[in-house]
Design a protein around this motif. Structure first.
Motif, PDB file in Angstrom:
ATOM      1  N   CYS A   1       9.691   7.324  -4.125  1.00  0.00           N
ATOM      2  CA  CYS A   1       9.125   6.196  -4.854  1.00  0.00           C
ATOM      3  C   CYS A   1      10.147   5.056  -4.960  1.00  0.00           C
ATOM      4  CB  CYS A   1       8.659   6.648  -6.239  1.00  0.00           C
ATOM      5  SG  CYS A   1       7.732   5.383  -7.129  1.00  0.00           S
ATOM      6  N   ALA A   2      11.382   5.396  -5.282  1.00  0.00           N
ATOM      7  CA  ALA A   2      12.421   4.370  -5.380  1.00  0.00           C
ATOM      8  C   ALA A   2      12.565   3.617  -4.059  1.00  0.00           C
ATOM      9  CB  ALA A   2      13.757   5.000  -5.789  1.00  0.00           C
ATOM     10  N   GLU A   3      12.528   4.345  -2.955  1.00  0.00           N
ATOM     11  CA  GLU A   3      12.641   3.708  -1.640  1.00  0.00           C
ATOM     12  C   GLU A   3      11.445   2.795  -1.363  1.00  0.00           C
ATOM     13  OE1 GLU A   3      13.187   6.842   1.202  1.00  0.00           O
ATOM     14  OE2 GLU A   3      15.186   7.348   0.434  1.00  0.00           O
ATOM     15  N   ALA A   4      10.244   3.260  -1.676  1.00  0.00           N
ATOM     16  CA  ALA A   4       9.044   2.455  -1.453  1.00  0.00           C
ATOM     17  C   ALA A   4       9.068   1.201  -2.324  1.00  0.00           C
ATOM     18  CB  ALA A   4       7.791   3.278  -1.732  1.00  0.00           C
ATOM     19  N   CYS A   5       9.521   1.358  -3.557  1.00  0.00           N
ATOM     20  CA  CYS A   5       9.618   0.203  -4.459  1.00  0.00           C
ATOM     21  C   CYS A   5      10.612  -0.824  -3.941  1.00  0.00           C
ATOM     22  CB  CYS A   5      10.017   0.655  -5.865  1.00  0.00           C
ATOM     23  SG  CYS A   5       8.704   1.498  -6.774  1.00  0.00           S
ATOM     24  N   ARG A   6      11.730  -0.374  -3.437  1.00  0.00           N
ATOM     25  CA  ARG A   6      12.747  -1.295  -2.897  1.00  0.00           C
ATOM     26  C   ARG A   6      12.189  -2.065  -1.696  1.00  0.00           C
ATOM     27  NH1 ARG A   6      15.128  -0.721  -7.148  1.00  0.00           N
ATOM     28  NH2 ARG A   6      16.715   0.835  -7.521  1.00  0.00           N
ATOM     29  N   ARG A   7      11.501  -1.348  -0.795  1.00  0.00           N
ATOM     30  CA  ARG A   7      10.912  -2.009   0.384  1.00  0.00           C
ATOM     31  C   ARG A   7       9.853  -3.021  -0.044  1.00  0.00           C
ATOM     32  NH1 ARG A   7      11.339   3.292   2.411  1.00  0.00           N
ATOM     33  NH2 ARG A   7       9.160   3.712   1.897  1.00  0.00           N
ATOM     34  N   CYS A   8       9.052  -2.661  -1.023  1.00  0.00           N
ATOM     35  CA  CYS A   8       7.993  -3.552  -1.479  1.00  0.00           C
ATOM     36  C   CYS A   8       8.578  -4.777  -2.181  1.00  0.00           C
ATOM     37  CB  CYS A   8       7.045  -2.799  -2.406  1.00  0.00           C
ATOM     38  SG  CYS A   8       5.518  -3.690  -2.743  1.00  0.00           S
ATOM     39  N   GLU A   9       9.561  -4.551  -3.028  1.00  0.00           N
ATOM     40  CA  GLU A   9      10.220  -5.679  -3.701  1.00  0.00           C
ATOM     41  C   GLU A   9      10.760  -6.652  -2.662  1.00  0.00           C
ATOM     42  OE1 GLU A   9      14.115  -6.756  -6.448  1.00  0.00           O
ATOM     43  OE2 GLU A   9      13.789  -4.679  -5.839  1.00  0.00           O
TER      44      GLU A   9
ATOM     45  N   ASN B   1       0.814  -1.212   0.000  1.00  0.00           N
ATOM     46  CA  ASN B   1       0.000   0.000   0.000  1.00  0.00           C
ATOM     47  C   ASN B   1       0.852   1.269   0.000  1.00  0.00           C
ATOM     48  OD1 ASN B   1      -2.582  -1.217  -0.147  1.00  0.00           O
ATOM     49  ND2 ASN B   1      -2.409  -1.781   1.999  1.00  0.00           N
ATOM     50  N   ALA B   2       1.967   1.242   0.685  1.00  0.00           N
ATOM     51  CA  ALA B   2       2.879   2.391   0.659  1.00  0.00           C
ATOM     52  C   ALA B   2       3.448   2.589  -0.741  1.00  0.00           C
ATOM     53  CB  ALA B   2       4.008   2.196   1.678  1.00  0.00           C
ATOM     54  N   CYS B   3       3.713   1.492  -1.416  1.00  0.00           N
ATOM     55  CA  CYS B   3       4.250   1.563  -2.772  1.00  0.00           C
ATOM     56  C   CYS B   3       3.206   2.127  -3.738  1.00  0.00           C
ATOM     57  CB  CYS B   3       4.744   0.190  -3.221  1.00  0.00           C
ATOM     58  SG  CYS B   3       5.843   0.255  -4.661  1.00  0.00           S
ATOM     59  N   VAL B   4       1.959   1.708  -3.587  1.00  0.00           N
ATOM     60  CA  VAL B   4       0.880   2.265  -4.418  1.00  0.00           C
ATOM     61  C   VAL B   4       0.855   3.785  -4.258  1.00  0.00           C
ATOM     62  CG1 VAL B   4      -1.629   2.422  -4.734  1.00  0.00           C
ATOM     63  CG2 VAL B   4      -0.565   0.190  -4.401  1.00  0.00           C
TER      64      VAL B   4
END
Length: 111
Positions: free
Chosen positions: A94-102, A13-16
């Motif tokens: 966004c890059a940070e959120a994507c890394r955490r989500c991945e 949800n954070a990544c969205v």
């Protein structure tokens, strides 16, 4: 597993939210052509993360399939956003959120 699922849902949800913000900010910026690929990946990433969150939340037997795709798109989006992170705060976030989500997707896939 419920605690793992909650951590994953939080990351999804954070990544969205981060991807939607990044895409909107990119569309409102001055250099739309430079940001086109970033915006495309933001939209793809937001969509797959939202879908994956729904499947995980309802414990769908098909969630595992989506986790793999979600991790791949999060990586691609994070890599693209990282290219702009030094001069665009929304891309850095966004890059940070994507890394955490991945990472969250890959952790659940490994269990």
């Amino acid at each position: 597993m419920p605690n793992q699922n909650q951590s994953l849902l939080d990351a999804l949800n954070a990544c969205v939210a981060a991807c939607e913000n990044c895409a909107t900010s990119g569309l409102r910026g001055d250099n739309l052509q430079m940001m086109a690929r970033c915006i495309e990946l933001d939209r793809d990433c937001a969509d797959i993360c939202a879908l994956t969150a729904r499947y995980v939340a309802r414990s769908s037997e098909h969630a595992q399939h989506l986790l793999k795709e979600c991790a791949e798109i999060c990586k691609a989006c994070g890599d693209e956003c990282q290219k702009h992170a030094d001069h665009m705060e929304h891309c850095r976030e966004c890059a940070e959120a994507c890394r955490r989500c991945e990472e969250a997707c890959r952790q659940i896939m490994a269990t």
